[in-house]
Design a protein around this motif. Sequence first.
Motif, mmCIF file in Angstrom:
data_model
loop_
_atom_site.group_PDB
_atom_site.id
_atom_site.type_symbol
_atom_site.label_atom_id
_atom_site.label_comp_id
_atom_site.label_asym_id
_atom_site.label_seq_id
_atom_site.Cartn_x
_atom_site.Cartn_y
_atom_site.Cartn_z
ATOM 1 N N ALA A 93 7.213 -3.469 12.448
ATOM 2 C CA ALA A 93 6.486 -4.462 11.634
ATOM 3 C C ALA A 93 6.679 -5.878 12.159
ATOM 4 O O ALA A 93 7.627 -6.164 12.887
ATOM 5 C CB ALA A 93 6.978 -4.374 10.187
ATOM 6 N N ASP A 94 5.787 -6.747 11.756
ATOM 7 C CA ASP A 94 5.826 -8.165 12.128
ATOM 8 C C ASP A 94 6.995 -8.834 11.369
ATOM 9 O O ASP A 94 6.995 -8.844 10.136
ATOM 10 C CB ASP A 94 4.476 -8.767 11.696
ATOM 11 N N PRO A 95 7.990 -9.365 12.079
ATOM 12 C CA PRO A 95 9.178 -9.907 11.402
ATOM 13 C C PRO A 95 8.858 -10.991 10.377
ATOM 14 O O PRO A 95 9.482 -11.058 9.313
ATOM 15 C CB PRO A 95 10.025 -10.484 12.549
ATOM 16 N N GLU A 96 7.855 -11.809 10.681
ATOM 17 C CA GLU A 96 7.502 -12.882 9.741
ATOM 18 C C GLU A 96 6.984 -12.305 8.421
ATOM 19 O O GLU A 96 7.339 -12.751 7.337
ATOM 20 C CB GLU A 96 6.397 -13.737 10.360
ATOM 21 N N SER A 97 6.140 -11.301 8.544
ATOM 22 C CA SER A 97 5.593 -10.667 7.331
ATOM 23 C C SER A 97 6.691 -9.945 6.575
ATOM 24 O O SER A 97 6.710 -9.942 5.335
ATOM 25 C CB SER A 97 4.517 -9.647 7.690
ATOM 26 N N SER A 103 0.816 -1.218 0.000
ATOM 27 C CA SER A 103 0.000 0.000 0.000
ATOM 28 C C SER A 103 0.848 1.266 0.000
ATOM 29 O O SER A 103 0.387 2.318 -0.445
ATOM 30 C CB SER A 103 -0.928 0.018 1.224
ATOM 31 N N SER A 104 2.089 1.177 0.504
ATOM 32 C CA SER A 104 2.912 2.392 0.546
ATOM 33 C C SER A 104 3.766 2.546 -0.709
ATOM 34 O O SER A 104 4.554 3.485 -0.819
ATOM 35 C CB SER A 104 3.794 2.407 1.801
ATOM 36 N N ALA A 105 3.605 1.639 -1.670
ATOM 37 C CA ALA A 105 4.343 1.763 -2.934
ATOM 38 C C ALA A 105 3.545 2.670 -3.871
ATOM 39 O O ALA A 105 2.370 2.422 -4.122
ATOM 40 C CB ALA A 105 4.531 0.392 -3.560
ATOM 41 N N ASN A 162 -9.005 -5.304 10.480
ATOM 42 C CA ASN A 162 -7.759 -5.927 10.019
ATOM 43 C C ASN A 162 -7.032 -6.597 11.196
ATOM 44 O O ASN A 162 -6.629 -7.756 11.112
ATOM 45 C CB ASN A 162 -6.878 -4.829 9.394
ATOM 46 N N LEU A 163 -6.926 -5.874 12.298
ATOM 47 C CA LEU A 163 -6.169 -6.395 13.447
ATOM 48 C C LEU A 163 -6.827 -7.631 14.051
ATOM 49 O O LEU A 163 -6.144 -8.567 14.454
ATOM 50 C CB LEU A 163 -6.033 -5.311 14.525
ATOM 51 N N LEU A 173 0.076 -4.863 8.213
ATOM 52 C CA LEU A 173 -1.352 -4.850 7.881
ATOM 53 C C LEU A 173 -1.705 -5.573 6.582
ATOM 54 O O LEU A 173 -2.863 -5.644 6.211
ATOM 55 C CB LEU A 173 -1.860 -3.408 7.826
ATOM 56 N N GLU A 174 -0.696 -6.086 5.886
ATOM 57 C CA GLU A 174 -1.016 -6.786 4.625
ATOM 58 C C GLU A 174 0.096 -7.778 4.287
ATOM 59 O O GLU A 174 1.268 -7.528 4.541
ATOM 60 C CB GLU A 174 -1.183 -5.774 3.487
#
Length: 332
Positions: free
Chosen positions: A63-67, A38-40, A206-207, A275-276
């Motif tokens: 951010a979530d390290p896995e994502s 989304s930020s691109a 989303n959460l 978030l994605e």
Amino acid sequence: MAIQWFPGHMHVTKKAVLERAKDTDVVIELLDARLPGSSANPMLAEITQGIPTLKVLNKQDLADPESTAAWLAYYNAQPATQAIALDASELAPAQRLVAGCHILAPNRGGMAKPMRVLVCGIPNVGKSTLINTLKGKRAAKTGDEAGITRIEQRITIADDFYLYDTPGMLWPRIVVPESGYILAASGAIGRNAYDEEEVALELLANLRRHYLPLLQARYRLGSAESLADLDDATLLEEIGRKRGTLLGGGRVNLQKAAEIVIYEFRQGTLGRITLETPEEFTGWLAAGQAADAKRQAKKDARKKRGRGNADNVPTDTDAVDGPAADEENNAS
Ligand code: G4P
């Protein structure tokens, strides 16, 4: 209602980036690691097509390290692209960017052929922080509010390595509605362009899909079973009650509750969240583009009908998908 933003000094910025892109060896595209897709900026991709790109997933500490690992794998599989995740305030990872640029443009370097790198990204993504870290002092100060125009700056990192900094740039029309909400939640969009309650509800939706335990822990909510039946609005109300954002008569101040949820997400107080996923974003993008193509086809058909109709009288179907929906959205 989907979010629309006012792109501010977009045209000036776009012109500056277009001009600079002609003499650019590598583009550093700063993305927010919590919302890489989304930020691109799709407009940036168009402008810098063909130039090797280093995607930097900044704010990885939030951010979530896995994502983040999934997003890095996704980008690193793309041609002429390298992706790195970092926290822009840390020196060692920022210096890896310099090495990354040399990998992408191995024929540049030395005084005769200095590396020319264009740094781009949406407002608030961390461009100034990164440049200051690389430069070692306060080199870039941004002015991202509409009306403040900052023409590109050249920052010398080494005798043969230049960074060209550009102002934060948003694109004129949102094709992916989910991205609008996510960008608003992240702080990339001016406050006047969205309704906090609406954004908080989308954020909560989303959460609770991906990070319900974090919500439960932060707001001392009940069990997953007891929350399953609550709609997002009731959940926001519950959070407001827990945090004491009460009005007279025991009513909850939902605006305050929404501000708390958004603020705590931004600060990382809720935990490390993305978030994605690449798959989710790819699905949203495909749906958004399909809806956009449909809108465009309707618009073209209306135009064609208009040309064939001497009186140009609007028909019933014109009202279905009002013309304003298709114009560049400048609502602030
Ligand atoms: P910009 O030039 O792209 O507009 O962004 P800038 O560097 O000004 O950074 C925007 C905010 O994001 C700043 O917070 C900055 O400290 C924070 N930031 C940048 N990089 C990182 C990172 O890697 N991790 C974390 N956690 N934060 C980062 P701020 O000054 O508090 O501004 P604001 O968030 O209150 O607007």
